[in-house]
Scaffold this motif. Structure first.
Motif, PDB file in Angstrom:
ATOM      1  N   VAL A 357      30.520 -23.336 -44.783  1.00 42.25           N
ATOM      2  CA  VAL A 357      30.840 -21.782 -44.579  1.00 42.25           C
ATOM      3  C   VAL A 357      32.325 -21.519 -44.047  1.00 42.25           C
ATOM      4  O   VAL A 357      32.527 -22.101 -42.612  1.00 42.25           O
ATOM      5  N   GLN A 358      32.566 -20.260 -44.235  1.00 41.21           N
ATOM      6  CA  GLN A 358      33.539 -19.962 -43.818  1.00 41.21           C
ATOM      7  C   GLN A 358      33.596 -19.182 -43.164  1.00 41.21           C
ATOM      8  O   GLN A 358      32.189 -18.316 -42.322  1.00 41.21           O
ATOM      9  N   TYR A 359      34.224 -19.030 -41.774  1.00 43.75           N
ATOM     10  CA  TYR A 359      34.045 -18.082 -40.300  1.00 43.75           C
ATOM     11  C   TYR A 359      34.081 -16.398 -41.116  1.00 43.75           C
ATOM     12  O   TYR A 359      34.555 -16.619 -41.485  1.00 43.75           O
ATOM     13  N   GLY A 360      33.470 -16.005 -40.310  1.00 39.62           N
ATOM     14  CA  GLY A 360      33.265 -14.331 -41.013  1.00 39.62           C
ATOM     15  C   GLY A 360      34.395 -13.268 -40.347  1.00 39.62           C
ATOM     16  O   GLY A 360      33.925 -12.417 -40.634  1.00 39.62           O
ATOM     17  N   TYR A 361      34.650 -13.765 -39.073  1.00 46.17           N
ATOM     18  CA  TYR A 361      35.446 -12.663 -38.168  1.00 46.17           C
ATOM     19  C   TYR A 361      34.935 -11.721 -38.067  1.00 46.17           C
ATOM     20  O   TYR A 361      35.530 -10.427 -37.884  1.00 46.17           O
ATOM     21  N   GLU A 362      33.974 -11.857 -37.539  1.00 47.64           N
ATOM     22  CA  GLU A 362      32.974 -10.177 -37.256  1.00 47.64           C
ATOM     23  C   GLU A 362      33.069 -10.657 -35.869  1.00 47.64           C
ATOM     24  O   GLU A 362      32.808 -11.584 -34.954  1.00 47.64           O
ATOM     25  N   TYR A 363      33.409  -9.425 -35.183  1.00 49.99           N
ATOM     26  CA  TYR A 363      33.965  -9.078 -33.741  1.00 49.99           C
ATOM     27  C   TYR A 363      32.607  -9.076 -33.186  1.00 49.99           C
ATOM     28  O   TYR A 363      31.856  -7.945 -33.729  1.00 49.99           O
ATOM     29  N   LEU A 364      31.726 -10.131 -32.487  1.00 47.62           N
ATOM     30  CA  LEU A 364      30.899  -9.689 -31.610  1.00 47.62           C
ATOM     31  C   LEU A 364      30.469  -9.971 -30.780  1.00 47.62           C
ATOM     32  O   LEU A 364      29.904  -9.838 -29.536  1.00 47.62           O
ATOM     33  N   GLY A 365      31.830  -9.461 -29.552  1.00 50.16           N
ATOM     34  CA  GLY A 365      32.135  -9.011 -27.803  1.00 50.16           C
ATOM     35  C   GLY A 365      31.426 -10.640 -27.366  1.00 50.16           C
ATOM     36  O   GLY A 365      32.096 -11.233 -27.805  1.00 50.16           O
ATOM     37  N   ASN A 366      31.617 -10.060 -26.037  1.00 52.39           N
ATOM     38  CA  ASN A 366      31.520 -11.425 -25.067  1.00 52.39           C
ATOM     39  C   ASN A 366      29.858 -11.310 -24.721  1.00 52.39           C
ATOM     40  O   ASN A 366      29.681 -11.742 -23.908  1.00 52.39           O
ATOM     41  N   SER A 367      29.491 -11.714 -25.991  1.00 51.34           N
ATOM     42  CA  SER A 367      27.964 -12.027 -25.992  1.00 51.34           C
ATOM     43  C   SER A 367      27.724 -13.577 -25.537  1.00 51.34           C
ATOM     44  O   SER A 367      28.746 -14.203 -25.475  1.00 51.34           O
ATOM     45  N   GLY A 368      26.504 -13.722 -24.771  1.00 57.28           N
ATOM     46  CA  GLY A 368      26.017 -15.616 -24.148  1.00 57.28           C
ATOM     47  C   GLY A 368      25.519 -15.952 -25.609  1.00 57.28           C
ATOM     48  O   GLY A 368      25.748 -15.728 -26.372  1.00 57.28           O
ATOM     49  N   ARG A 369      25.348 -17.303 -25.263  1.00 57.30           N
ATOM     50  CA  ARG A 369      25.284 -18.160 -26.235  1.00 57.30           C
ATOM     51  C   ARG A 369      23.654 -19.325 -25.685  1.00 57.30           C
ATOM     52  O   ARG A 369      23.315 -19.265 -24.629  1.00 57.30           O
ATOM     53  N   LEU A 370      23.231 -19.406 -26.957  1.00 60.61           N
ATOM     54  CA  LEU A 370      21.425 -20.428 -27.024  1.00 60.61           C
ATOM     55  C   LEU A 370      22.240 -21.759 -25.791  1.00 60.61           C
ATOM     56  O   LEU A 370      23.294 -22.622 -26.301  1.00 60.61           O
ATOM     57  N   VAL A 371      21.088 -22.302 -25.765  1.00 63.23           N
ATOM     58  CA  VAL A 371      21.111 -23.213 -24.665  1.00 63.23           C
ATOM     59  C   VAL A 371      20.581 -24.292 -26.450  1.00 63.23           C
ATOM     60  O   VAL A 371      19.576 -24.067 -26.474  1.00 63.23           O
ATOM     61  N   ILE A 372      22.071 -25.199 -26.612  1.00 64.34           N
ATOM     62  CA  ILE A 372      21.614 -25.717 -27.609  1.00 64.34           C
ATOM     63  C   ILE A 372      20.757 -27.395 -28.024  1.00 64.34           C
ATOM     64  O   ILE A 372      20.563 -28.114 -26.891  1.00 64.34           O
ATOM     65  N   THR A 373      19.506 -27.005 -28.065  1.00 62.38           N
ATOM     66  CA  THR A 373      18.633 -28.305 -28.159  1.00 62.38           C
ATOM     67  C   THR A 373      18.438 -29.108 -29.472  1.00 62.38           C
ATOM     68  O   THR A 373      18.374 -28.962 -30.651  1.00 62.38           O
TER      69      THR A 373
END
Length: 463
Positions: A357-373
């Motif tokens: 999938v091509q990266y979408g380049y949508e600006y999403l701000g400086n938001s946090g990320r989920l812990v990956i399980t």
């Protein structure tokens, strides 16, 4: 209303009596008067509700300019409404007021005009949505609020977050040209070029469409520039130079590259080397977090720590499995980032298993990320496969287990605009059609929460 209904029922009961003959003419006259009161009040209340909805809309000079014919019709209805209410104020007796010759015909004509205005208004909103597809995700009221403020681009700002997840506001210069976008966390990202809304005649749907293209071009340019500066700068300084989203994407790009190079050259021992390198990087990140940092940089580091802990765990697992080849499934099953030639340009591409999938380049701000399980990873693999095959994904499970958040986090990983919509039994097939139009024409993702709550008749149409 209840009293009127009681009188009508009693009058009609009397007319059905065998002993009505002596006063039948008077009772029939009374019934005609009551039914006229009922008809007049019905038309009156119908007119009142639509007039109340349209009055603030047609108070806007921008809407009047965009819909001159409908504005004239509304002015006509408005004058009828005001004259009627003024007369009622002078003579508030319901029986005498409703028997006046013109009042019922005036309301019937006003309702006919209001119906025509509403139809034209919906067509007008549809043309705006066609011009800027993200307007499909807004209600009519929200869209009208935006369209009522087109003359002054600054007044569109409060509604931006409904169209762009990561943009909280825009930075204008003295000439009202847009120079930068600001996230909710306070991160400022300069656009690749200035955008002047007046060049598109302040038509909000046109300059927001241009803003979307500029935003994507800006994120792509930032990623490309940060890749070039990555090699010649210390990692700590590099992290603080670039937007959080760019730091995460480029860090994952170089992690993918390092792992594949070492797997080819050294096999499982190379994974131990990457693990040690990531451990040292983590220690340096911890030192930075303990230092004196602003809110924006601290948010970047929080997200980076979450991602790098997962990267380290992946390398540990690859080493323990004795993986020697980048083609091994244990490695292919991870979310991997590559800078590759796509058509005539080079783009950031995200791969997992055989999905690409091509990266979408949508600006999403400086938001946090989920812990990956491990479960998150399995959801990612399923959803990535679905996107690759142009299908939808349907995560299922008990309430509060993170289905929506996992989908949103994958959208962040791919830089896609993701709209979360809470379904209920009140939703109609028309609303679903509007959402599907938005998804199809904007390339966004939409997350239908509690999809099974939609009524079976509507689901049948959707299917």
């Amino acid at each position: 209303q209840q009293l009127l209904d009681d009188h009508i029922i009693k009058t009609q009961t009397m007319l059905g009596s065998l002993f009505i003959k002596a006063i039948e003419g008077q009772v029939k006259q009374w019934e005609v008067r009551l039914l006229r009161v009922q008809s007049t009040l019905d038309e009156w209340l119908k007119c009142q509700s639509v007039w109340h909805y349209l009055e603030p809309i047609f108070s806007s000079a921008d809407i009047q300019k965009s819909m001159p014919a409908e504005s004239q019709k509304f002015d006509l209805v408005n004058s009828v409404w005001h004259s009627c209410m003024e007369s009622t104020l002078k003579n508030p007796t319901v029986l005498t007021r409703t028997q006046e010759e013109r009042i019922l015909t005036n309301f019937i004509e006003a309702n006919r005009l209001l119906e025509a205005i509403l139809k034209q208004l919906h067509q007008f909103l549809e043309t705006k949505r066609t011009a800027f597809a993200r307007f499909y995700f807004l209600s009519n009221e929200e869209l009208l609020e935006i369209l009522a403020e087109t003359k002054d681009p600054l007044r569109v700002q409060p509604h931006l977050c409904k169209c762009f997840e990561g943009i909280h506001s825009l930075q204008f210069n003295s000439g009202f040209a847009i120079e930068a976008m600001l996230s909710r966390e306070g991160e400022v990202v300069d656009l690749v070029k200035r955008l002047d809304p007046s060049e598109s005649g302040n038509a909000v749907e046109l300059w927001l469409g241009e803003m979307e293209r500029l935003m994507q071009a800006t994120v792509r340019q930032q990623i490309k520039a940060s890749m070039e500066s990555f090699q010649g700068t210390s990692r700590q300084a590099w992290i603080l130079q670039w937007p959080g989203q760019v730091v995460l994407a480029v860090s994952l790009l170089y992690w993918t590259s390092d792992v594949e190079d070492l797997l080819l050259s050294q096999g499982p021992t190379g994974m131990t080397q990457v693990e040690e390198q990531l451990g040292q990087q983590m220690n340096r990140l911890v030192e930075m977090v303990r230092g004196d940092l602003g809110v924006v940089h601290r948010r970047t580091l929080e997200a980076l720590v979450v991602v790098e802990v997962h990267n380290r765990d992946v390398c540990v697992a690859l080493a323990s499995d004795g993986v020697q080849d980048p083609a091994a499934f244990s490695w292919l099953a991870q979310l991997r980032y590559y800078w590759e030639k796509v058509g005539k340009t080079e783009e950031l591409v995200v791969k997992q298993v055989n999905a690409e999938v091509q990266y979408g380049y949508e600006y999403l701000g400086n938001s946090g990320r989920l812990v990956i399980t491990p479960l998150t990873d399995r959801c990612y693999r399923t959803l990535m496969g679905a996107v690759h095959l142009n299908l939808g994904g349907a995560p299922e499970g008990p309430a509060g287990t993170g289905k929506t958040e996992t989908t949103k986090d994958l959208a962040k990983s791919l830089a896609r605009f993701c709209v979360v919509y809470n379904c209920s039994d009140q939703i109609s097939y028309r609303e679903m059609a509007k959402l599907f139009k938005g998804v199809a024409s904007s390339g966004s993702w939409v997350c239908f929460d509690e999809f099974n709550r939609i009524e079976i008749q509507v689901l049948s149409v959707v299917a």
